[in-house]
Write a protein that holds these residues in place. Structure first.
Motif, PDB file in Angstrom:
ATOM      1  N   ASN A  24       0.111  -1.165   1.356  1.00  0.00           N
ATOM      2  CA  ASN A  24       0.391  -2.094   0.264  1.00  0.00           C
ATOM      3  C   ASN A  24      -0.653  -2.017  -0.849  1.00  0.00           C
ATOM      4  O   ASN A  24      -0.318  -2.095  -2.031  1.00  0.00           O
ATOM      5  CB  ASN A  24       0.465  -3.527   0.796  1.00  0.00           C
ATOM      6  N   ASP A  25      -1.914  -1.866  -0.472  1.00  0.00           N
ATOM      7  CA  ASP A  25      -2.967  -1.806  -1.491  1.00  0.00           C
ATOM      8  C   ASP A  25      -2.792  -0.579  -2.381  1.00  0.00           C
ATOM      9  O   ASP A  25      -2.963  -0.660  -3.617  1.00  0.00           O
ATOM     10  CB  ASP A  25      -4.346  -1.785  -0.836  1.00  0.00           C
ATOM     11  N   GLU A  26      -2.463   0.555  -1.775  1.00  0.00           N
ATOM     12  CA  GLU A  26      -2.245   1.773  -2.568  1.00  0.00           C
ATOM     13  C   GLU A  26      -1.005   1.640  -3.446  1.00  0.00           C
ATOM     14  O   GLU A  26      -0.973   2.143  -4.578  1.00  0.00           O
ATOM     15  CB  GLU A  26      -2.109   2.991  -1.662  1.00  0.00           C
ATOM     16  N   THR A  83      -1.919  -0.271  -6.345  1.00  0.00           N
ATOM     17  CA  THR A  83      -2.768   0.550  -7.223  1.00  0.00           C
ATOM     18  C   THR A  83      -1.928   1.454  -8.118  1.00  0.00           C
ATOM     19  O   THR A  83      -2.291   1.708  -9.272  1.00  0.00           O
ATOM     20  CB  THR A  83      -3.751   1.386  -6.382  1.00  0.00           C
ATOM     21  N   PHE A 140      -2.749  -8.098  -7.439  1.00  0.00           N
ATOM     22  CA  PHE A 140      -3.764  -8.178  -6.383  1.00  0.00           C
ATOM     23  C   PHE A 140      -3.972  -9.631  -5.956  1.00  0.00           C
ATOM     24  O   PHE A 140      -4.109  -9.928  -4.770  1.00  0.00           O
ATOM     25  CB  PHE A 140      -5.092  -7.573  -6.871  1.00  0.00           C
ATOM     26  N   VAL A 154      -1.022 -10.571  -3.877  1.00  0.00           N
ATOM     27  CA  VAL A 154      -1.119 -10.051  -2.505  1.00  0.00           C
ATOM     28  C   VAL A 154      -2.033 -10.951  -1.673  1.00  0.00           C
ATOM     29  O   VAL A 154      -1.735 -11.272  -0.512  1.00  0.00           O
ATOM     30  CB  VAL A 154      -1.644  -8.600  -2.511  1.00  0.00           C
TER      31      VAL A 154
END
Length: 488
Positions: free
Chosen positions: A68-70, A73, A426, A429
């Motif tokens: 999810n973070d990527e 990004t 972010f 999230v």
């Protein structure tokens, strides 16, 4: 927005002190209508490309081996590219012209989109989305600037608002309709989850090449030309805009002297980009920048996370896309409503009312959307106000700056929204991980509250010419009565 009026002879014998006077005497011509159509086409493809990462997010995670973070990004790099594109595009548009900047940005967008379709790994995908962002960023704001400068004062709000309807309204709805088909019934035909998203991105990039070709028919903004001291070229552009044939380039004999070319116009000096951060423009720059941060940050958060949020509730990727498609019908009507009320309702009043109702709809989604029907109803209402707000701010921003820095000013305040689009997902999230779907929508409700307050500090522009709003006389001496000329 109403369709083009049948061709009527332009008021050639009228004495026009300024471009605003000339345009205010026009009916809505077919040439103006086609200029708006070409700008809409570019914005439409931009929206498809902007929405794609959120829709194909689960597939990107599988194909590229990312989390999810990527995934967020990837969106962030696209938004950062958009910031660069807005600033560079705005600067170029104020120096070299609106038409040049639009063509350049669309070409960059197409190159980045094709690179995304063939990206072999995560780093290349990041680079390609950054390039896409550069094209996306400049395309939207320069398009708004051009349209605001080629129509009559009384039609300006509706005309520029129609751009938001084409991109954020029809574009978002059509995007998810396309995604449902390509990633649903055609998914296996196109190679399954590992390949179908590549076909989708490739398809989104190729049609934009046609728009690059059509852009050669765009006349330059007559306001930009007058600001540059090019009065004869401004008359040529006005002659085209007064006609029914955007493809015809009038000869010198056919150019109607709406503005007098016998006297040289005062050429506006090239100013520092920092002018938009100095008085008297500083207050309006800050006000609309804050509003754009909140509005665009909320919109992008939902674009990126909504399919993932629905999957977290137990729905499949395919069904989550169908849900998102239905909810985006609300955004289409929201953008349409913004365009329709722009001719009647003051900008500040519009943003205040929509901000409050958007806040309430976000809270309702967070607290009450627990089943399929409730998700669709409250989600559609929220999307209505989301695009209503974004479209209103989009049509408002080019009205707040003089011609010499209009493109850069519009691009800057919208670029602040891009920064929010890079950072707020972010935060969303984090809210999702700690408070679930409710946490995300409560955060958005707070953002809409701040938006409604900040917009009160920008000037009202309804019914005022661009020159009057900015206390700047961008005029040429009046022309002597001219003989009738055929500009069709």
């Amino acid at each position: 927005m109403s369709g083009p009026a049948p061709h009527q002879p332009a008021p050639h014998r009228a004495r026009h002190r300024s471009v605003a006077d000339a345009l205010d005497a026009f009916p809505l011509t077919r040439a103006q209508f086609w200029v708006m159509g070409l700008v809409m086409a570019g914005m439409f493809f931009d929206t498809l490309q902007q929405d794609a990462p959120g829709a194909i997010g689960p597939m990107l995670k599988e194909a590229l081996g990312i989390g999810n973070d990527e995934l967020v990004t990837i969106n962030t790099l696209t938004v950062v590219g958009g910031i660069v594109g807005r600033l560079v595009g705005g600067y170029l548009a104020d120096r070299k012209g609106r038409r040049f900047s639009l063509s350049f940005n669309l070409l960059v967008y197409t190159i980045g989109g094709l690179l995304s379709a063939f990206a072999p790994n995560y780093p290349i995908m990041l680079i390609s989305r950054f390039i896409v962002g550069i094209g996306l960023g400049g395309e939207f704001t320069i398009g708004l600037t051009l349209v605001s400068e080629i129509v009559a004062t009384k039609r300006r709000g509706t005309a520029v608002g129609s751009m938001g309807f084409a991109s954020g309204g029809i574009g978002n709805f059509a995007a998810y309709g396309l995604f449902v088909v390509v990633l649903g019934p055609l998914n296996n035909v196109l190679g399954g989850n590992l390949l179908s998203w590549r076909w989708l991105l490739g398809f989104l990039a190729i049609p934009a090449l046609l728009v690059v070709v059509y852009r050669r028919y765009l006349p330059e903004s007559p306001r930009f030309l007058v600001d540059s001291g090019r009065i004869h070229e401004a008359n040529r552009a006005l002659t085209i805009l007064a006609s029914d044939n955007i493809r015809k380039r009038p000869s010198d004999a056919e150019v109607v002297p709406f503005l007098d070319t016998s006297s040289s116009a005062e050429v506006q000096p090239h100013v520092s980009p920092t002018e938009i951060f100095k008085r008297p423009l500083l207050k309006r720059t800050v006000a609309i920048s804050v509003a754009s941060w909140m509005a665009f940050g909320a919109q992008v958060t939902l674009l990126v996370l909504l399919p993932t949020l629905l999957v977290s509730k137990g729905y499949s990727v395919s069904s989550s896309l169908v849900f998102t498609l239905i909810m985006y019908a609300g955004s289409m009507f929201g953008a349409l409503a913004a365009a329709l009320v722009a001719a009647k309702l003051p900008r500040r009043t519009t943003v205040l009312i929509a901000g409050v109702l958007g806040c309430l709809s976000a809270i309702a989604f967070a607290e009450l959307a627990n089943g399929p029907a409730a998700i669709l109803i409250y989600g559609s209402v929220f999307q209505f106000f989301s695009l209503f707000l974004n479209s209103t701010l989009a049509l408002w921003s080019p009205e707040l700056y003089p011609t010499r820095v209009r493109a850069l000013g519009c691009s800057t305040v919208n670029g602040v929204g891009n920064i929010a689009g890079a950072l707020m997902p972010f935060a969303a999230v984090f809210a999702f991980d700690h408070a679930g779907v409710a946490g995300v929508f409560l955060m958005i409700a707070a953002m809409y509250t701040i938006l409604a307050v900040s917009a009160r500090f920008a000037p009202e522009t309804l019914g005022r010419s661009l020159e009057d709003i900015n206390e700047q006389q961008e005029t040429a001496p009046a022309a002597a009565p001219a003989p009738e000329a055929n500009t069709a």
